[in-house]
Every structure is written in C-alpha cells, then in structure tokens.
Scaffold this motif. Structure first.
Motif, short mmCIF file in Angstrom:
data_model
loop_
_atom_site.label_atom_id
_atom_site.label_comp_id
_atom_site.label_asym_id
_atom_site.label_seq_id
_atom_site.Cartn_x
_atom_site.Cartn_y
_atom_site.Cartn_z
N CYS A 181 -81.89 -21.80 -37.11
CA CYS A 181 -80.69 -21.08 -36.68
C CYS A 181 -80.18 -21.64 -35.35
O CYS A 181 -80.91 -21.68 -34.36
CB CYS A 181 -80.98 -19.59 -36.55
SG CYS A 181 -79.55 -18.65 -35.95
N ASN A 241 -78.09 -20.35 -33.45
CA ASN A 241 -77.88 -19.28 -32.49
C ASN A 241 -79.17 -18.79 -31.84
O ASN A 241 -79.21 -18.57 -30.63
CB ASN A 241 -77.17 -18.12 -33.19
CG ASN A 241 -76.54 -17.15 -32.22
OD1 ASN A 241 -75.89 -17.57 -31.27
ND2 ASN A 241 -76.76 -15.87 -32.45
N CYS A 242 -80.25 -18.63 -32.63
CA CYS A 242 -81.47 -18.00 -32.08
C CYS A 242 -82.77 -18.77 -32.32
O CYS A 242 -83.81 -18.38 -31.80
CB CYS A 242 -81.61 -16.57 -32.60
SG CYS A 242 -82.21 -16.49 -34.31
N CYS A 296 -79.61 -17.84 -39.28
CA CYS A 296 -80.54 -16.92 -39.93
C CYS A 296 -79.77 -15.70 -40.42
O CYS A 296 -78.59 -15.53 -40.14
CB CYS A 296 -81.65 -16.50 -38.97
SG CYS A 296 -81.10 -15.37 -37.68
N CYS A 309 -78.05 -13.61 -37.64
CA CYS A 309 -76.94 -14.21 -36.88
C CYS A 309 -75.78 -14.63 -37.77
O CYS A 309 -74.71 -14.98 -37.27
CB CYS A 309 -77.43 -15.43 -36.11
SG CYS A 309 -78.73 -15.06 -34.91
#
Ligand code: ZN
Length: 190
Positions: free
Chosen positions: A150, A152-153, A182, A185
């Motif tokens: 992911c 983002n995270c 994921c 997100c």
C-alpha cells in the motif's frame, strides 16, 4: 510473493495455474519467471495477450520492472487455439480483458495435456471482481494471489487505486493514474 511450488509436478496431464492480483503486485513478473523456467527446460512455450493493451511495445508482454517476452496478440480467446501446434506451455497475460470464452479455451488446452499459466487483474478500480478472473480462479488447479504494498500505509495491498475520476472500467495505457492500496486506504474516486 508466494512461490508456485506444487509438491510434485502432475504427470501425463495438463493443468491450469492462475496468478491474480492488483496492479503493481508483480503478476506479469511472476508469469515471465515461470515461462522462462519452462523455456530453459526446452519446453515449447507460447504467450498470448488480448489486443486491447498497447501500453508498451506491441507483441511483448512487459512487466512494470521492464522484463519482457515476445507474445502473440489475439482479438478473442478462441483465436489462441489457432497457434498451438506442438506447444506444451501456454502463457496468457491480462486475462481480465478476455471474453468469457477464455474459460472453455483454458479447459480445452489443459485437457489436451498442456500447462496453462494465466495472469490477470482480479478486481477493477472499485474493488469489484473483474470477469472472467473469478471463473478462471474456479477452474484452476493452482492459484497464486500476488500482493503489492500500500502506497499510503505500507500494508499488504490487493486493491488498485485510481487517482483520477472516470467511470470507464479500463483506462488503457494509464499506469500513472493508478497505485496499489490496502482495503483500509482504498476508495472509489468520485
Ligand atoms: Zn493502506
């Protein structure tokens, strides 16, 4: 990434392997890896992809890390059957863009004793199963789900995030407009 490691290789029969996952999860890379190993073993290998995809060089399957292999472009699934004299291993990339006829074609090839390896996007940008991948997963002997990371995270990611607004299911040649996310997100842009 999960490695394909059957406990023993089937004898005197064909079978179907499916590699499914989101964009940037290494599906094509894994397909190329398996096909290369078959070629090294001097097996007769042919690779197909649907004509819709002109992202990179026409007639090659190319992974995002730029490994490539020459492939045959076909307009529909049935056309694959015309190219297979003496072929032992059949690779199919971007299977989500094929018609539902791909199910019968893959079964037919496996029934003829061929090893069939199919890679494709299992969900569209909304997270909706991308046909005919669900049907291919159902008829396969071996399944590998490739996960990305992911953006983002950092969690394992199995969704393809579209970064621009469009209701088209497919934006061909627009890899820059996507990233891996994921479940937590991922969202549908609107
Ligand atoms: Zn995430």
């Amino acid at each position: 990434m999960m490695e394909f490691q059957p406990h023993s290789t089937p004898k005197n029969t064909g079978w179907i392997e499916v590699i499914a996952g989101c964009m940037f999860s290494g599906k094509t890379e894994e397909l190329i890896r398996r096909l290369r190993r078959a070629k090294i073993a001097k097996q007769n290998v042919k690779i197909f992809k649907p004509k819709i995809d002109n992202r990179y060089s026409i007639g090659d399957i190319v992974s995002h890390n730029e490994q490539s292999m020459p492939s045959i472009l076909v307009v529909n699934a049935k056309e694959i059957l015309e190219y297979l004299t003496n072929t032992q291993v059949v690779g199919i990339d971007e299977a989500q863009f094929f018609d539902i006829g791909i199910i019968e074609v893959c079964n037919q090839l496996a029934n003829q004793g061929k090893r069939v390896i199919v890679a494709g996007l299992d969900q569209d940008y909304r997270g909706v199963p991308f046909e005919p991948m669900p049907q291919l997963l159902a008829i396969a002997e071996y399944i590998t789900k490739t996960l990305a990371i992911c953006v983002n995270c950092g969690n394992p990611a199995d969704k393809t995030q579209r970064k621009i607004v469009s209701s088209e299911r497919v934006l061909v040649g627009a890899a820059d407009s996507y990233e891996a996310r994921c479940r937590k997100c991922h969202y549908i842009p609107e």
